[in-house]
Design a protein around this motif. Structure first.
Motif, PDB file in Angstrom:
ATOM      1  N   VAL A 710      85.745  81.690  59.823  1.00 34.20           N
ATOM      2  CA  VAL A 710      86.351  82.884  59.236  1.00 34.20           C
ATOM      3  C   VAL A 710      86.481  83.964  60.301  1.00 34.20           C
ATOM      4  O   VAL A 710      85.664  84.060  61.220  1.00 34.20           O
ATOM      5  N   ASP A 711      87.514  84.769  60.173  1.00 33.05           N
ATOM      6  CA  ASP A 711      87.698  85.906  61.071  1.00 33.05           C
ATOM      7  C   ASP A 711      87.045  87.146  60.472  1.00 33.05           C
ATOM      8  O   ASP A 711      87.083  87.362  59.256  1.00 33.05           O
ATOM      9  N   ASP A 734      88.918  85.811  55.520  1.00 32.33           N
ATOM     10  CA  ASP A 734      89.228  84.613  54.732  1.00 32.33           C
ATOM     11  C   ASP A 734      88.008  84.248  53.908  1.00 32.33           C
ATOM     12  O   ASP A 734      86.884  84.636  54.211  1.00 32.33           O
ATOM     13  N   THR A 735      88.224  83.450  52.881  1.00 33.07           N
ATOM     14  CA  THR A 735      87.086  82.897  52.148  1.00 33.07           C
ATOM     15  C   THR A 735      86.631  81.621  52.841  1.00 33.07           C
ATOM     16  O   THR A 735      87.430  80.900  53.442  1.00 33.07           O
ATOM     17  N   VAL A 736      85.342  81.351  52.760  1.00 34.06           N
ATOM     18  CA  VAL A 736      84.793  80.113  53.313  1.00 34.06           C
ATOM     19  C   VAL A 736      85.222  78.954  52.420  1.00 34.06           C
ATOM     20  O   VAL A 736      85.184  79.046  51.199  1.00 34.06           O
ATOM     21  N   SER A 737      85.658  77.861  53.054  1.00 28.34           N
ATOM     22  CA  SER A 737      86.092  76.678  52.303  1.00 28.34           C
ATOM     23  C   SER A 737      85.648  75.431  53.051  1.00 28.34           C
ATOM     24  O   SER A 737      84.820  75.504  53.963  1.00 28.34           O
ATOM     25  N   SER A 758      72.575 101.800  69.895  1.00 27.88           N
ATOM     26  CA  SER A 758      72.330 101.754  68.452  1.00 27.88           C
ATOM     27  C   SER A 758      71.465 100.571  68.103  1.00 27.88           C
ATOM     28  O   SER A 758      71.165  99.719  68.951  1.00 27.88           O
ATOM     29  N   ASP A 759      71.086 100.509  66.839  1.00 29.57           N
ATOM     30  CA  ASP A 759      70.423  99.311  66.327  1.00 29.57           C
ATOM     31  C   ASP A 759      71.433  98.175  66.253  1.00 29.57           C
ATOM     32  O   ASP A 759      72.638  98.379  66.381  1.00 29.57           O
ATOM     33  N   GLN A 760      70.919  96.964  66.058  1.00 27.32           N
ATOM     34  CA  GLN A 760      71.782  95.792  65.915  1.00 27.32           C
ATOM     35  C   GLN A 760      71.966  95.462  64.438  1.00 27.32           C
ATOM     36  O   GLN A 760      71.037  95.576  63.643  1.00 27.32           O
ATOM     37  N   PHE A 761      73.178  95.032  64.107  1.00 25.85           N
ATOM     38  CA  PHE A 761      73.472  94.560  62.747  1.00 25.85           C
ATOM     39  C   PHE A 761      73.775  93.079  62.836  1.00 25.85           C
ATOM     40  O   PHE A 761      74.644  92.655  63.600  1.00 25.85           O
ATOM     41  N   LYS A 762      73.020  92.280  62.086  1.00 27.12           N
ATOM     42  CA  LYS A 762      73.247  90.834  62.066  1.00 27.12           C
ATOM     43  C   LYS A 762      73.628  90.411  60.657  1.00 27.12           C
ATOM     44  O   LYS A 762      73.037  90.872  59.685  1.00 27.12           O
ATOM     45  N   TYR A 763      74.597  89.500  60.577  1.00 27.34           N
ATOM     46  CA  TYR A 763      75.043  89.068  59.248  1.00 27.34           C
ATOM     47  C   TYR A 763      75.728  87.722  59.354  1.00 27.34           C
ATOM     48  O   TYR A 763      76.447  87.453  60.324  1.00 27.34           O
ATOM     49  N   ASN A 764      75.482  86.884  58.350  1.00 27.55           N
ATOM     50  CA  ASN A 764      76.166  85.598  58.253  1.00 27.55           C
ATOM     51  C   ASN A 764      77.261  85.730  57.205  1.00 27.55           C
ATOM     52  O   ASN A 764      76.983  85.812  56.007  1.00 27.55           O
ATOM     53  N   PHE A 765      78.501  85.768  57.639  1.00 29.94           N
ATOM     54  CA  PHE A 765      79.635  85.933  56.729  1.00 29.94           C
ATOM     55  C   PHE A 765      80.005  84.556  56.157  1.00 29.94           C
ATOM     56  O   PHE A 765      80.653  83.745  56.815  1.00 29.94           O
ATOM     57  N   ASP A 766      79.572  84.322  54.917  1.00 30.12           N
ATOM     58  CA  ASP A 766      79.765  83.012  54.284  1.00 30.12           C
ATOM     59  C   ASP A 766      80.257  83.147  52.845  1.00 30.12           C
ATOM     60  O   ASP A 766      80.005  82.290  52.002  1.00 30.12           O
ATOM     61  N   ILE A 767      81.007  84.235  52.573  1.00 31.67           N
ATOM     62  CA  ILE A 767      81.466  84.519  51.211  1.00 31.67           C
ATOM     63  C   ILE A 767      82.576  83.541  50.826  1.00 31.67           C
ATOM     64  O   ILE A 767      83.543  83.353  51.568  1.00 31.67           O
ATOM     65  N   GLU A 768      82.435  82.914  49.656  1.00 34.68           N
ATOM     66  CA  GLU A 768      83.332  81.827  49.262  1.00 34.68           C
ATOM     67  C   GLU A 768      84.412  82.245  48.270  1.00 34.68           C
ATOM     68  O   GLU A 768      85.285  81.439  47.938  1.00 34.68           O
ATOM     69  N   GLU A 769      84.364  83.469  47.785  1.00 36.28           N
ATOM     70  CA  GLU A 769      85.352  83.869  46.782  1.00 36.28           C
ATOM     71  C   GLU A 769      85.512  85.388  46.796  1.00 36.28           C
ATOM     72  O   GLU A 769      84.750  86.106  47.434  1.00 36.28           O
ATOM     73  N   SER A 771      88.368  88.981  46.552  1.00 34.24           N
ATOM     74  CA  SER A 771      89.426  89.591  47.353  1.00 34.24           C
ATOM     75  C   SER A 771      88.845  90.067  48.683  1.00 34.24           C
ATOM     76  O   SER A 771      87.627  90.080  48.883  1.00 34.24           O
ATOM     77  N   GLU A 772      89.749  90.496  49.574  1.00 39.14           N
ATOM     78  CA  GLU A 772      89.291  90.970  50.880  1.00 39.14           C
ATOM     79  C   GLU A 772      88.341  92.150  50.727  1.00 39.14           C
ATOM     80  O   GLU A 772      87.341  92.253  51.422  1.00 39.14           O
ATOM     81  N   ARG A 773      88.649  93.042  49.817  1.00 37.56           N
ATOM     82  CA  ARG A 773      87.773  94.186  49.574  1.00 37.56           C
ATOM     83  C   ARG A 773      86.414  93.762  49.039  1.00 37.56           C
ATOM     84  O   ARG A 773      85.378  94.376  49.325  1.00 37.56           O
TER      85      ARG A 773
END
Length: 831
Positions: A710-711, A734-737, A758-769, A771-773
């Motif tokens: 995903v981008d 995009d949604t994960v598929s 700054s502090d670091q922000f870590k995140y695993n973007f794995d949202i499957e459904e 809208s973009e918002r």
């Protein structure tokens, strides 16, 4: 080479004329011993004008060492003052020798005198020299001396504190003693006071950290420590070198400020974003368990909150606890929604289970596996009881009681060519072989449908693998000998009288030899069978490829899951066996590819039912069947002239597409027959959907990429940073598929010279459904004081990085530019 000669050589590399004043005439012998190529030595003794003439007129390019003894003349009486100012003075007192060694000016002599003990060691001097820059003043040099004292590569007060705290956590007082010895203690604590507003008559690293933690804890005491301290803690947790020591210090502070007592009155909503103390995770997990047990929290909220914990400091230590919570919540939610599902037809039931409801069994398996990984900690014990009750009573029992109504109305077993296990060879194998494509058929004993679904998802996330899953319906009874036989090419299946052994066209199906013979006889291909262990022992490059070349069709058999579950002493480990099987099968597929295999099918002989808790008496059926019994199992009976009661469903062999002469009894729903000595938690042989729906996973290895990630982008409303807090919205575009995979990122604001601001922000973007918002994730970056000081009005970058696979390193993914324009008022702490 002595130190004086060494120092002179360095000076002559930059200067033509060197002045050496030895007022006490202590170094006359050393002067006489000095012998340098291309350097003329002159002892100046009232011959100043002659010396000036020699140097400036007779040899204006030559190098000269001018040695003076006696009192140094005042400037107005010094006839060589103009030359001295134009060239270089060589000092021989210890402090100045060290300054010259490091390339520093004489004006810094007082600094060396003040910290003599620091400069005594050549190793420290050389290390400091590496850090020095042109024009460094007292302040900058002292700051860099701290880097040497603490043994850090970063010249940063934050790093010094991390190193100091880490040493303290191991009971090591070396840094405190060194700071005192080097006369740097006062300076060090003045810097901490300046940056963090920490004051104490007797400052210490633990006292300072105690105040920092207390000030930043949601239920702590606000004590005047600067808000910059939040960044100190955040960076500490993200620092590879020192992060493990954060936990040690945190645990000690938690006791000293009585965190446990303060958490007793808190709720999950107030704690979900905090990760200063391990006790917070324990409290959050405790709250999750109670809320799920009492149906006091929605599944969506559970998933949302656990996602927030995912990148917190302690998550790795409690991962199996959080996973248990997620799987339990998801499973309970699905059972509440689908537990009483009824079907009008056999095909409706098998199709719906394979499309949707298998997930309940998958989630139960994942819960038990995670629960066991947590060492069945007592904090999860009540949740495990809840899960077991919901799964066994509200799902397995009700769902299969409803399903039994469909089974009771059957006059014959499934004969759909697309889904019948007995039609597997003709429907799914023969077409591939007929195209002259080599095919590997992997049969994993008791690899039930939900296992196949998870494996398929794993394969789809593997680049250059194409994988799809459909379902088949196993033969009945759903036991190994019949299931294995059904997958082979055959015209007729029969059961050997007096036993449960299965024959194909009169040939035995037992063992690798029997199955190989059937493949050779009944298939239209060069075919064989082999045990998975024997296949995996082959060397891929030579032995394996030579073996594969001989055949167009290779059946590979593995028996990890069934073997584990069927043994009463190991049945409780059956879900661990499933996880091990995933790894084994992935390795096997890669080995097949290394042997030039590109087409593979993974399937099974039957599924199973497993309940982790010991069963109650009500789970067993009292059957009063009579007749000639050949084989009696927990879930089926084979024999001749069998009669039954309401506890079982009877089939004639003809109804099951087995040669006539056999009667079959199947206990209804999920009930077990009482059989002495047999395991009762892991069962198969009956007609439940968990036993009869099996996976058909088709896999192709390709030469083209099959996956992307995903981008991630940001919503950027301005290119100016005007406060010490920068709120950023990250968007998963995009949604994960199946082919679009998650992307993990870490983000930080950096100056153009690489300094992290700054502090670091870590995140695993794995949202499957959504809208973009709905795929928007927000983070508020806390900027350091340097952002409004040293780097004010400069351009900075918000850098997004992603991990380099197989390493602990990160590479740049995206960057966004901002200009720092932070007002001085932002440096005031809630004034």
């Amino acid at each position: 080479m002595n130190k004086i000669t060494e120092a002179l050589i360095k000076l002559f590399s930059k200067h033509r004329v060197i002045f050496w004043y030895d007022e006490k005439e202590e170094l006359t012998e050393q002067y006489k011993e000095v012998s340098l190529d291309d350097v003329t030595k002159i002892h100046v003794q009232g011959n100043e004008f002659a010396v000036k003439h020699i140097i400036n007129k007779q040899n204006p390019t030559g190098k000269f060492l001018l040695y003076f003894t006696g009192d140094k003349p005042a400037s107005e009486d010094n006839w060589l003052l103009d030359m001295e100012l134009a060239h270089q003075v060589f000092h021989t007192d210890q402090e100045v020798m060290w300054l010259q060694e490091m390339g520093l000016g004489y004006h810094l002599k007082e600094l060396v005198t003040e910290h003599m003990e620091f400069f005594r060691a050549k190793e420290r001097r050389l290390k400091l020299k590496e850090f020095l820059g042109d024009g460094d003043d007292y302040q900058e040099i002292r700051y860099k001396m701290l880097a040497v004292a603490f043994g850090t590569e970063n010249i940063s007060l934050v790093t010094y504190i991390h190193a100091h705290a880490s040493s303290f956590s191991d009971g090591n007082e070396k840094f405190d003693k060194d700071l005192e010895r080097y006369n740097l203690t006062k300076y060090y604590w003045s810097e901490i006071k300046r940056k963090y507003n920490y004051t104490s008559d007797i400052p210490s690293i633990y006292d300072f950290l105690l105040e920092v933690f207390n000030s930043n804890f949601i239920f702590g005491v606000k004590n005047g420590i600067a808000k910059e301290s939040r960044l100190l803690l955040s960076l500490w947790k993200d620092t590879i070198q020192f992060r493990e020591f954060f936990g040690k210090v945190s645990d000690k502070i938690a006791i000293d400020i009585d965190v446990e007592n303060k958490l007793n009155q808190s709720n999950i909503d107030s704690l979900v974003s905090d990760d200063l103390f391990k006790l917070i995770d324990k409290k959050v997990i405790h709250e999750f368990v109670n809320l799920i047990i009492t149906d006091g929290i929605s599944n969506d909220k559970v998933l949302q909150y656990v996602k927030q914990r995912e990148n917190k400091y302690w998550y790795g230590e409690f991962e199996s606890f959080y996973q248990s919570i997620v799987f339990a919540s998801q499973m309970i939610a699905l059972v509440r929604k689908h537990g009483d599902t009824k079907y009008n037809s056999f095909n409706d039931g098998t199709k719906d289970y394979a499309s949707n409801l298998y997930e309940i069994d998958l989630l139960y398996r994942k819960f038990i596996w995670s629960y066991r990984k947590s060492n069945q900690n007592k904090i999860l014990a009540d949740l495990a009881i809840k899960v077991e009750k919901v799964y066994s009573n509200d799902w397995l029992l009700i769902y299969n009681n409803n399903w039994q109504g469909v089974i009771d109305n059957l006059s014959s077993w499934s004969n759909d060519s697309a889904t019948s296990q007995k039609h597997f060879y003709n429907t799914h194998v023969k077409p591939v072989v007929d195209k002259k494509q080599r095919l590997f058929v992997i049969i994993s004993d008791a690899f039930r449908y939900e296992c196949g679904a998870e494996l398929t998802k794993k394969l789809q996330s593997e680049n250059r693998y194409e994988a799809s899953i459909s379902h088949m319906v196993s033969s009945l009874p759903s036991y190994t000998q019949l299931g294995m036989a059904s997958l082979l090419p055959h015209k007729e299946l029969s059961i050997q009288e007096g036993s449960d052994l299965v024959l194909i066209d009169g040939m035995s199906t037992s063992g690798i030899q029997g199955r190989s013979k059937i493949l050779e006889t009944n298939s239209d291909a060069r075919a064989t069978a082999i045990k998975a262990e024997d296949f995996m022992k082959m060397n891929s490059a030579k032995e394996g490829r030579d073996f594969v070349k001989q055949y167009d069709l290779i059946y590979i058999y593995h028996n990890r899951i069934d073997k584990t579950g069927d043994d009463k002493t190991t049945e409780e480990k059956v879900f661990e066996a499933v996880e091990e099987e995933f790894v084994f099968l992935m390795d096997m597929l890669k080995k097949i590819n290394n042997m030039n295999g590109y087409n593979m099918i993974i399937t099974s002989d039957h599924g199973f039912i497993y309940q982790h808790n010991e069963l109650a008496d009500s789970d067993f059926s009292e059957s009063t069947h009579t007749g000639e019994i050949w084989k009696e199992n927990r879930r089926f009976i084979l024999g001749k002239n069998l009669s039954n009661d309401s506890a079982t469903k009877a089939f004639k062999s003809e109804q099951l597409e087995i040669k006539s002469g056999v009667d079959v009894l199947i206990p209804k729903s999920i009930n077990r027959l009482r059989i002495k000595g047999a395991g009762s938690r892991f069962i198969h042989g009956g007609a439940s959907l968990q036993e009869i729906v099996i996976p058909l996973v088709k896999i192709t290895k390709t030469r083209q990429d099959t996956t992307t990630q995903v981008d991630i982008d940001i919503i950027k409303s301005t290119d100016r940073i005007t406060t010490n807090i920068l709120a950023v919205s990250f968007i998963q575009k995009d949604t994960v598929s199946e082919q679009v995979l998650p992307r993990s990122i870490r983000a930080v604001i950096r100056a153009e010279d690489g300094e992290e601001l700054s502090d670091q922000f870590k995140y695993n973007f794995d949202i499957e459904e959504g809208s973009e918002r709905q795929r928007e994730v927000k983070h508020r970056f806390q900027l350091s004081s340097k952002a409004s000081g040293k780097y004010k009005n400069q351009r900075v970058q918000l850098v997004l990085e992603e991990p380099v696979e197989g390493t602990s390193k990160w590479k740049q993914y995206q960057e966004y530019y901002y200009t720092l324009n932070i007002s001085f008022t932002n440096d005031f702490d809630d004034f």
